[in-house]
Scaffold this motif. Structure first.
Motif, PDB file in Angstrom:
ATOM      1  N   PRO A 265      -8.024   8.790   9.138  1.00  0.00           N
ATOM      2  CA  PRO A 265      -6.827   8.243   8.364  1.00  0.00           C
ATOM      3  C   PRO A 265      -5.478   7.496   9.267  1.00  0.00           C
ATOM      4  N   LEU A 266      -4.925   6.547   8.573  1.00  0.00           N
ATOM      5  CA  LEU A 266      -4.077   5.624   9.319  1.00  0.00           C
ATOM      6  C   LEU A 266      -2.620   6.203   8.412  1.00  0.00           C
ATOM      7  N   SER A 267      -1.879   7.083   8.970  1.00  0.00           N
ATOM      8  CA  SER A 267      -0.734   7.623   8.163  1.00  0.00           C
ATOM      9  C   SER A 267       0.339   6.558   8.280  1.00  0.00           C
ATOM     10  N   ARG A 268       1.092   6.454   7.072  1.00  0.00           N
ATOM     11  CA  ARG A 268       2.287   5.779   7.132  1.00  0.00           C
ATOM     12  C   ARG A 268       3.334   6.414   6.019  1.00  0.00           C
ATOM     13  N   THR A 269       4.554   6.124   6.383  1.00  0.00           N
ATOM     14  CA  THR A 269       5.894   6.729   5.440  1.00  0.00           C
ATOM     15  C   THR A 269       6.510   5.643   5.065  1.00  0.00           C
ATOM     16  N   PHE A 270       6.551   5.635   3.645  1.00  0.00           N
ATOM     17  CA  PHE A 270       7.690   4.625   3.089  1.00  0.00           C
ATOM     18  C   PHE A 270       8.675   5.356   2.269  1.00  0.00           C
ATOM     19  N   ARG A 271       9.783   4.708   2.165  1.00  0.00           N
ATOM     20  CA  ARG A 271      10.974   5.168   1.631  1.00  0.00           C
ATOM     21  C   ARG A 271      11.642   4.012   0.586  1.00  0.00           C
ATOM     22  N   ALA A 306       1.795   2.961 -14.353  1.00  0.00           N
ATOM     23  CA  ALA A 306       1.537   2.035 -15.226  1.00  0.00           C
ATOM     24  C   ALA A 306       1.995   0.630 -15.175  1.00  0.00           C
ATOM     25  N   ARG A 307       2.944   0.302 -14.370  1.00  0.00           N
ATOM     26  CA  ARG A 307       3.409  -0.916 -14.110  1.00  0.00           C
ATOM     27  C   ARG A 307       2.306  -1.547 -12.896  1.00  0.00           C
ATOM     28  N   ILE A 308       1.970  -0.937 -12.013  1.00  0.00           N
ATOM     29  CA  ILE A 308       0.836  -1.308 -11.017  1.00  0.00           C
ATOM     30  C   ILE A 308      -0.357  -1.942 -11.617  1.00  0.00           C
ATOM     31  N   LEU A 309      -0.882  -0.805 -12.461  1.00  0.00           N
ATOM     32  CA  LEU A 309      -2.356  -1.069 -13.206  1.00  0.00           C
ATOM     33  C   LEU A 309      -2.021  -2.266 -14.104  1.00  0.00           C
ATOM     34  N   ALA A 531      -6.872   3.712   3.208  1.00  0.00           N
ATOM     35  CA  ALA A 531      -7.382   3.619   2.016  1.00  0.00           C
ATOM     36  C   ALA A 531      -6.523   2.960   0.719  1.00  0.00           C
ATOM     37  N   TYR A 532      -5.129   3.017   0.869  1.00  0.00           N
ATOM     38  CA  TYR A 532      -4.114   2.178   0.284  1.00  0.00           C
ATOM     39  C   TYR A 532      -3.980   0.905   0.461  1.00  0.00           C
ATOM     40  N   GLY A 533      -3.867   0.656   1.822  1.00  0.00           N
ATOM     41  CA  GLY A 533      -3.408  -0.775   2.421  1.00  0.00           C
ATOM     42  C   GLY A 533      -1.786  -0.642   2.605  1.00  0.00           C
ATOM     43  N   GLU A 534      -1.298  -1.706   2.906  1.00  0.00           N
ATOM     44  CA  GLU A 534      -0.123  -1.576   3.392  1.00  0.00           C
ATOM     45  C   GLU A 534       1.098  -2.031   2.417  1.00  0.00           C
ATOM     46  N   THR A 535       0.612  -2.725   1.118  1.00  0.00           N
ATOM     47  CA  THR A 535       1.676  -3.029  -0.028  1.00  0.00           C
ATOM     48  C   THR A 535       1.535  -2.430  -1.359  1.00  0.00           C
ATOM     49  N   LEU A 536       0.619  -1.799  -1.631  1.00  0.00           N
ATOM     50  CA  LEU A 536       0.388  -1.012  -2.928  1.00  0.00           C
ATOM     51  C   LEU A 536       1.456   0.104  -2.956  1.00  0.00           C
ATOM     52  N   VAL A 537       1.551   0.979  -2.075  1.00  0.00           N
ATOM     53  CA  VAL A 537       2.410   1.989  -2.050  1.00  0.00           C
ATOM     54  C   VAL A 537       4.108   1.620  -2.218  1.00  0.00           C
ATOM     55  N   PRO A 538       4.274   0.609  -1.169  1.00  0.00           N
ATOM     56  CA  PRO A 538       5.735   0.234  -1.288  1.00  0.00           C
ATOM     57  C   PRO A 538       5.895  -0.346  -2.739  1.00  0.00           C
ATOM     58  N   GLU A 539       5.174  -1.217  -3.230  1.00  0.00           N
ATOM     59  CA  GLU A 539       5.402  -1.684  -4.727  1.00  0.00           C
ATOM     60  C   GLU A 539       5.577  -0.364  -5.664  1.00  0.00           C
ATOM     61  N   TRP A 540       4.549   0.427  -5.544  1.00  0.00           N
ATOM     62  CA  TRP A 540       4.557   1.729  -6.533  1.00  0.00           C
ATOM     63  C   TRP A 540       5.857   2.499  -6.364  1.00  0.00           C
ATOM     64  N   LEU A 541       6.625   2.507  -5.031  1.00  0.00           N
ATOM     65  CA  LEU A 541       7.763   3.259  -4.864  1.00  0.00           C
ATOM     66  C   LEU A 541       9.025   2.576  -5.537  1.00  0.00           C
ATOM     67  N   SER A 542       8.837   1.109  -5.540  1.00  0.00           N
ATOM     68  CA  SER A 542      10.073   0.301  -6.060  1.00  0.00           C
ATOM     69  C   SER A 542      10.005   0.210  -7.465  1.00  0.00           C
ATOM     70  N   ASN A 543       8.846   0.377  -8.246  1.00  0.00           N
ATOM     71  CA  ASN A 543       8.707   0.833  -9.937  1.00  0.00           C
ATOM     72  C   ASN A 543       9.109   1.890 -10.100  1.00  0.00           C
ATOM     73  N   LEU A 544       8.882   3.165  -9.082  1.00  0.00           N
ATOM     74  CA  LEU A 544       9.322   4.253  -9.337  1.00  0.00           C
ATOM     75  C   LEU A 544      11.074   4.463  -9.422  1.00  0.00           C
ATOM     76  N   GLY A 545      11.480   3.706  -8.354  1.00  0.00           N
ATOM     77  CA  GLY A 545      13.099   3.474  -8.275  1.00  0.00           C
ATOM     78  C   GLY A 545      13.544   3.077  -9.710  1.00  0.00           C
TER      79      GLY A 545
END
Length: 562
Positions: A265-271, A306-309, A531-545
């Motif tokens: 696994p390649l661990s990353r932390t997004f804020r 939902a926004r991502i999908l 597994a998730y790549g570098e862009t999908l999770v930051p986009e998900w966090l932005s939508n969450l905000g």
């Protein structure tokens, strides 16, 4: 080499407390099984703090001697910091071993001092710890780094910036315990000549009674062995009936590959930072609606999904069949709960996780595929504020039912056992195959480890977990900004400015938490970017905000109706 410490024991109705054994150098030592709630991850806490140059030079606050003195005192107060893990000869389980020799000494690689030139270099060190060779071992479950940051001249030349890296195995702490350790360490560190108040008054055996596994703190232990077994059996039946509804589900699109030494696994932390003004409005809305932010978080996360999908579907990245399957699935979210108040009232101790199951993902059904609006659907086309509040109350009821059930500590053990059994089995399998391939000189090629977690539950009898959610809460009062504590203002020698959490992730892990410190609230996502790549999770966090601001940023939530 095992990527994570394996912490697994099986349920016992009569797990013994700490047992006295002979330690190193004939010193007093104690041992006990790890218990069913010992974690299997590594965590890093990065604390940025400042102190004046005069205090550093005249008082030696950050000298190796003072740091070692403060750490030794902290270890004596929290003896699991000096624990080692011992594997039983028959590989049946693991035990903690705590002895006076380890508590009274600092090993050569326990405390490290580094001088860095920039925040980028500090981030590079974090990445090395999270993704490089594991720096913890069975005999060393905690390591400290004291980082001196010599940036370009700042606006405050009389103050130097430093960072503490507290790198720990999850088997000896949780988020609550971590804050206590940091608070204690900094208070002792800021008192180079007056730390008598932290000298333990009790012997080691008495102090270790504050570090018991949840198994020993289950209130039902006051009953007879037969009654304990009946309670556990009943809890298994009740849990089995509840778990029958835990089917289906889906997660963010990801790439699952067999876990091998060359693709760990390649661990990353997004804020994602929320403004203080928005946080105040959100908390006010939650209070008025009779919910907590923790109750709302799974619903907000679902809307971010939902926004991502919707975007992926509109752009043709999801097939019609996959889209049709996903929008019919419930969504399952797990998250840790603090069970301290529910254990033995004479002793409060650990945490466990519950599962929130929400109805199917909201869908903007009126928008045709291929439309620009479908790529970023407005929240009011996904879920009204009245329906949003209804789902929050579903999550609230599920959590309340879990915590208020008379068998909830038994449920906690039942939920944890399969995970630990799987972790133990995978680790033993990995070690056996790795030893065999090294003997053959193949260096660990083609070593799949265990089974993978499904992205979508195509089998109706399988549950796919969307992700884990938690809230660490406001750490401002738990970890004060100035030290020493309760000292005169002129004695404010150490000032903390920020706290950041990192997690060494497991394969395909996606873990979301929220944490507030000094009026700053962050959404933090730990993930395996292999597994998730570098862009999908930051986009998900932005939508969450954005979802947080839309649903909880105003006052109309209290009057919302279905």
């Amino acid at each position: 080499m095992l990527r994570h410490a394996v912490c697994c024991t099986f349920h016992r109705t009569t797990m013994p407390p700490w047992t006295r054994v002979q330690g190193l150098n004939q010193d007093e030592a104690f041992t006990r099984p790890l218990g069913v709630c010992s974690g299997i991850s590594d965590t890093l806490l990065q604390v940025t703090f400042e102190t004046s140059a005069s205090d550093v030079s005249s008082l030696g606050l950050l000298s190796s001697q003072n740091v070692a003195r403060a750490w030794l005192a902290t270890k004596k107060l929290h003896p699991l910091l000096g624990a080692r893990v011992h594997e039983r000869p028959d590989a049946s389980g693991l035990d903690f071993v705590v002895d006076e020799a380890h508590l009274n000494a600092v090993s050569s690689d326990e405390i490290m001092f580094e001088t860095l030139q920039s925040d980028e270099e500090a981030c590079a060190l974090v990445d090395k710890l999270m993704n490089g060779s594991r720096r913890l071992a069975m005999g060393q479950l905690v390591r400290l780094w004291i980082i001196s940051l010599h940036r370009s001249p700042s606006t405050s030349p009389s103050s130097t910036s430093y960072q503490l890296f507290l790198y720990m195995g999850h088997s000896i702490h949780d988020g609550v315990a971590q804050t206590t350790i940091v608070r204690t360490f900094f208070d002792i560190l800021a008192r180079p000549s007056s730390s008598d108040m932290y000298i333990p008054k009790d012997n080691l055996e008495t102090r270790l009674m504050l570090h018991l596994p949840m198994d020993d703190l289950n209130p039902s232990r006051k009953y007879s062995i037969a009654r304990q077994r009946w309670r556990f059996a009943i809890a298994q039946v009740v849990h089995s009936n509840k778990a029958a509804a835990w089917k289906g589900g889906h997660a963010l699109p990801r790439t699952i590959t067999p876990l091998r030494p060359e693709n760990l696994p390649l661990s990353r932390t997004f804020r994602h930072q929320l403004s203080e003004e928005l946080v105040n409005r959100v908390l006010k809305s939650c209070r008025q609606a009779g919910i907590t932010f923790g109750h709302a978080l799974p619903v907000l996360v679902q809307l971010a999904y939902a926004r991502i999908l919707h975007r992926l579907y509109a752009q043709g990245a999801l097939s019609e069949a996959e889209w049709t399957h996903r929008i019919a699935q419930p969504m399952h979210f797990s998250g840790p709960l603090n069970l301290r108040p529910y254990l033995d009232p004479e002793w409060l101790a650990t945490g466990e996780r519950a599962v929130n199951t929400l109805p199917a993902m909201p869908v903007a059904r009126t928008l045709p595929r291929g439309s620009l609006a479908l790529e970023n659907p407005p929240f009011d086309t996904l879920l009204s504020k009245g329906r949003f509040l209804h789902r929050c109350r579903i999550a609230k009821k599920q959590t309340s039912d879990f915590l208020n059930h008379p068998l909830q500590t038994e449920f906690a053990q039942i939920l944890r056992l399969p995970k630990l059994r799987k972790a133990r089995s995978n680790a033993l399998n990995w070690r056996t195959q790795l030893a065999a391939t090294r003997t053959k000189g193949t260096q660990g090629r083609n070593l799949p480890l265990g089974t993978t977690v499904p992205e979508i539950a195509l089998d109706e009898h399988i549950m796919a977990m969307s992700n884990s959610c938690s809230t660490l809460g406001d750490l401002t009062t738990k970890v004060p900004a100035e030290y020493p504590l309760n000292g005169p203002p002129s004695l404010g020698r150490l000032r903390l400015s920020s706290i950041r959490h990192y997690l060494r992730c497991r394969s395909a892990e996606l873990y979301l938490t929220s944490v507030s410190y000094r009026h700053k609230l962050q959404l933090v996502a730990f993930c395996d970017t292999r597994a998730y790549g570098e862009t999908l999770v930051p986009e998900w966090l932005s939508n969450l905000g954005q979802a947080i601001e839309w649903y909880l940023g105003g006052t109309e939530i209290q009057t919302a109706r279905l």
